[in-house]
Design a protein around this motif. Structure first.
Motif, PDB file in Angstrom:
ATOM      1  N   TYR A 147      -8.888  -3.576   1.234  1.00 23.73           N
ATOM      2  CA  TYR A 147      -9.927  -3.038   0.526  1.00 23.73           C
ATOM      3  C   TYR A 147     -10.059  -1.573   1.056  1.00 23.73           C
ATOM      4  CZ  TYR A 147     -14.350  -1.845  -1.219  1.00 23.73           C
ATOM      5  OH  TYR A 147     -15.748  -1.292  -1.828  1.00 23.73           O
ATOM      6  N   LYS A 148     -10.039  -1.326   2.495  1.00 24.85           N
ATOM      7  CA  LYS A 148     -10.011  -0.015   2.936  1.00 24.85           C
ATOM      8  C   LYS A 148      -8.989   0.748   2.678  1.00 24.85           C
ATOM      9  CE  LYS A 148     -11.127   2.143   7.712  1.00 24.85           C
ATOM     10  NZ  LYS A 148     -11.324   2.011   8.914  1.00 24.85           N
ATOM     11  N   LEU A 149      -7.549   0.306   2.866  1.00 24.03           N
ATOM     12  CA  LEU A 149      -6.446   1.220   2.873  1.00 24.03           C
ATOM     13  C   LEU A 149      -5.541   1.301   1.645  1.00 24.03           C
ATOM     14  CD1 LEU A 149      -5.262   0.728   6.627  1.00 24.03           C
ATOM     15  CD2 LEU A 149      -6.801   2.427   5.761  1.00 24.03           C
ATOM     16  N   HIS A 150      -5.816  -0.106   0.865  1.00 21.54           N
ATOM     17  CA  HIS A 150      -4.641   0.228  -0.402  1.00 21.54           C
ATOM     18  C   HIS A 150      -5.282   1.380  -1.257  1.00 21.54           C
ATOM     19  CE1 HIS A 150      -3.187  -1.254  -4.171  1.00 21.54           C
ATOM     20  NE2 HIS A 150      -2.246  -1.971  -3.339  1.00 21.54           N
ATOM     21  N   SER A 161       0.881  -1.155  -0.025  1.00 24.88           N
ATOM     22  CA  SER A 161      -0.175   0.013   0.103  1.00 24.88           C
ATOM     23  C   SER A 161       0.886   1.165   0.105  1.00 24.88           C
ATOM     24  CB  SER A 161      -0.937   0.102   1.055  1.00 24.88           C
ATOM     25  OG  SER A 161      -1.686  -0.934   1.075  1.00 24.88           O
ATOM     26  N   GLN A 162       1.870   1.223   0.604  1.00 30.98           N
ATOM     27  CA  GLN A 162       2.782   2.470   1.064  1.00 30.98           C
ATOM     28  C   GLN A 162       3.340   2.448  -0.583  1.00 30.98           C
ATOM     29  OE1 GLN A 162       5.271   1.541   4.123  1.00 30.98           O
ATOM     30  NE2 GLN A 162       3.795   2.125   5.573  1.00 30.98           N
ATOM     31  N   ARG A 167       1.406   9.060  -4.155  1.00 38.41           N
ATOM     32  CA  ARG A 167       2.411  10.138  -3.674  1.00 38.41           C
ATOM     33  C   ARG A 167       3.758   9.986  -3.342  1.00 38.41           C
ATOM     34  NH1 ARG A 167      -1.908   9.554  -0.353  1.00 38.41           N
ATOM     35  NH2 ARG A 167      -0.377   9.345   1.529  1.00 38.41           N
ATOM     36  N   LEU A 168       4.098   8.432  -3.656  1.00 43.26           N
ATOM     37  CA  LEU A 168       5.274   8.117  -3.058  1.00 43.26           C
ATOM     38  C   LEU A 168       6.348   8.030  -4.190  1.00 43.26           C
ATOM     39  CD1 LEU A 168       6.309   6.848  -0.324  1.00 43.26           C
ATOM     40  CD2 LEU A 168       6.082   4.644  -1.284  1.00 43.26           C
TER      41      LEU A 168
END
Length: 175
Positions: free
Chosen positions: A122-125, A45-46, A51-52
């Motif tokens: 599902y929520k954070l990726h 996810s990071q 933005r990365l």
């Protein structure tokens, strides 16, 4: 093998294979990379965050004890994207099959349905839910699926929300 529980480990195994073939990390497999579970799904996810920058990807890899080049960072970012895209499509394909079967069993030309969803992937990726929705729409075009996020982190909660939502819709339609 499409849940957040496994994606980091899938990526780790791919990175090991690519390193053995000489495509990553100068062909040198670090002891860190050999450690099962070291590449957590949160890193996907990071790394996939829009933005990365590549320097930040490299920083994550260095935090894991991996001496990486800019090219390594590009490849790792691509591997992470491919693994998570595949996982979202697999989830979407399974969901599409289920909702289309419900539509078929009810003898409907079109089905409107609400599905409860939970999980940090599902929520954070940054892209998982969008890819999953797109896959469902492509594979089950006769079904309008509304995804409802459960915040309690439990499959029971997702099922309960779905059941309540369906009950409310039936009550509204019968009036």
């Amino acid at each position: 093998m499409c849940s957040g529980m496994y994606l980091g480990e899938i990526v780790r195994n791919i990175l090991i294979d690519m390193t053995k073939r000489g495509f990553l990390f100068r062909g040198q497999i670090s002891e860190t990379l050999k450690t099962r579970g070291i590449f957590e799904t949160k890193f996907l996810s990071q790394i996939e965050s829009d933005r990365l920058a590549l320097l930040q990807v490299r920083s994550i890899l260095q935090h894991l004890g991996l001496d990486s080049t800019c090219d390594d960072s590009i490849i790792v970012k691509e591997v992470c994207g491919t693994v998570s895209h595949r996982a979202a499509q697999l989830c979407g394909a399974g969901m599409a099959a289920v909702v289309d079967k419900i539509r078929e069993n009810r003898g409907l030309d079109h089905l409107n349905i609400t599905v409860g969803v939970d999980g940090t992937l599902y929520k954070l990726h940054p892209h998982f839910s969008q890819i999953m929705h797109q896959t469902v729409n492509e594979l089950a075009p006769q079904c309008n699926v509304n995804f409802l996020l459960s915040e309690d982190g439990s499959g029971k909660g997702a099922a309960l929300i779905t059941a309540v939502g369906c009950r409310l819709r039936q009550e509204l339609n019968s009036k």
